[in-house]
Design a protein around this motif. Structure first.
Motif, PDB file in Angstrom:
ATOM      1  N   ALA A  44       0.810  -1.215   0.000  1.00 45.84           N
ATOM      2  CA  ALA A  44       0.000   0.000   0.000  1.00 45.84           C
ATOM      3  C   ALA A  44       0.847   1.271   0.000  1.00 45.84           C
ATOM      4  O   ALA A  44       0.302   2.369  -0.129  1.00 45.84           O
ATOM      5  N   ALA A  45       2.151   1.149   0.144  1.00 48.83           N
ATOM      6  CA  ALA A  45       3.019   2.328   0.237  1.00 48.83           C
ATOM      7  C   ALA A  45       3.006   3.198  -1.024  1.00 48.83           C
ATOM      8  O   ALA A  45       2.964   4.425  -0.910  1.00 48.83           O
ATOM      9  N   PRO A  46       3.032   2.624  -2.240  1.00 46.18           N
ATOM     10  CA  PRO A  46       3.040   3.497  -3.425  1.00 46.18           C
ATOM     11  C   PRO A  46       1.778   4.365  -3.557  1.00 46.18           C
ATOM     12  O   PRO A  46       1.854   5.499  -4.038  1.00 46.18           O
ATOM     13  N   GLN A  47       0.638   3.869  -3.094  1.00 50.34           N
ATOM     14  CA  GLN A  47      -0.588   4.660  -3.193  1.00 50.34           C
ATOM     15  C   GLN A  47      -0.585   5.826  -2.204  1.00 50.34           C
ATOM     16  O   GLN A  47      -1.276   6.817  -2.414  1.00 50.34           O
ATOM     17  N   GLN A  48       0.183   5.706  -1.136  1.00 48.80           N
ATOM     18  CA  GLN A  48       0.184   6.743  -0.107  1.00 48.80           C
ATOM     19  C   GLN A  48       1.309   7.761  -0.275  1.00 48.80           C
ATOM     20  O   GLN A  48       1.392   8.718   0.482  1.00 48.80           O
ATOM     21  N   SER A  49       2.163   7.580  -1.274  1.00 46.91           N
ATOM     22  CA  SER A  49       3.283   8.509  -1.420  1.00 46.91           C
ATOM     23  C   SER A  49       2.812   9.908  -1.819  1.00 46.91           C
ATOM     24  O   SER A  49       3.449  10.899  -1.454  1.00 46.91           O
ATOM     25  N   GLY A  50       1.708  10.006  -2.537  1.00 47.52           N
ATOM     26  CA  GLY A  50       1.168  11.330  -2.865  1.00 47.52           C
ATOM     27  C   GLY A  50       0.729  12.079  -1.625  1.00 47.52           C
ATOM     28  O   GLY A  50       0.989  13.279  -1.479  1.00 47.52           O
ATOM     29  N   ASN A  51       0.075  11.371  -0.713  1.00 45.92           N
ATOM     30  CA  ASN A  51      -0.321  11.988   0.555  1.00 45.92           C
ATOM     31  C   ASN A  51       0.903  12.387   1.375  1.00 45.92           C
ATOM     32  O   ASN A  51       0.893  13.403   2.072  1.00 45.92           O
ATOM     33  N   LEU A  52       1.948  11.579   1.301  1.00 49.37           N
ATOM     34  CA  LEU A  52       3.190  11.879   2.020  1.00 49.37           C
ATOM     35  C   LEU A  52       3.774  13.200   1.549  1.00 49.37           C
ATOM     36  O   LEU A  52       4.101  14.074   2.360  1.00 49.37           O
ATOM     37  N   PHE A  53       3.883  13.368   0.246  1.00 49.97           N
ATOM     38  CA  PHE A  53       4.504  14.586  -0.275  1.00 49.97           C
ATOM     39  C   PHE A  53       3.605  15.810  -0.099  1.00 49.97           C
ATOM     40  O   PHE A  53       4.106  16.917   0.100  1.00 49.97           O
ATOM     41  N   LEU A  54       2.301  15.627  -0.145  1.00 50.69           N
ATOM     42  CA  LEU A  54       1.395  16.738   0.111  1.00 50.69           C
ATOM     43  C   LEU A  54       1.519  17.212   1.559  1.00 50.69           C
ATOM     44  O   LEU A  54       1.613  18.409   1.832  1.00 50.69           O
TER      45      LEU A  54
END
Length: 78
Positions: free
Chosen positions: A45-55
């Motif tokens: 699930a980490a690749p789907q959450q990387s956008g939230n991480l950078f935001l």
């Protein structure tokens, strides 16, 4: 005498305004720490959450930059 007091208070105000940078640093640390914890528990699930991480990182860093700009305005604006 009065000019020295106002100049000293400007330095105090600029110092207090930079406390927002501490909050930004703590926020970015929490964001990345939580992401790493979640990525270790569920790596798929980490690749789907990387956008939230950078935001989240960008918003926290923006608050730190705003605190820095406010402190510079307090120091150097007339």
């Amino acid at each position: 005498m009065e000019g020295n007091i106002t100049e000293g208070l400007r330095y105090v105000g600029a110092g207090l305004a930079t406390l927002g940078m501490i909050g930004a640093a703590i926020g970015v640390g929490n964001i990345f720490g939580s992401f790493l914890d979640a990525a270790m528990r569920n790596p798929s699930a980490a690749p789907q959450q990387s956008g939230n991480l950078f935001l989240g990182m960008a918003l926290a860093e923006a608050l730190g930059l705003f605190a820095f700009v406010i402190s510079m305005l307090i120091l150097f604006a007339a």
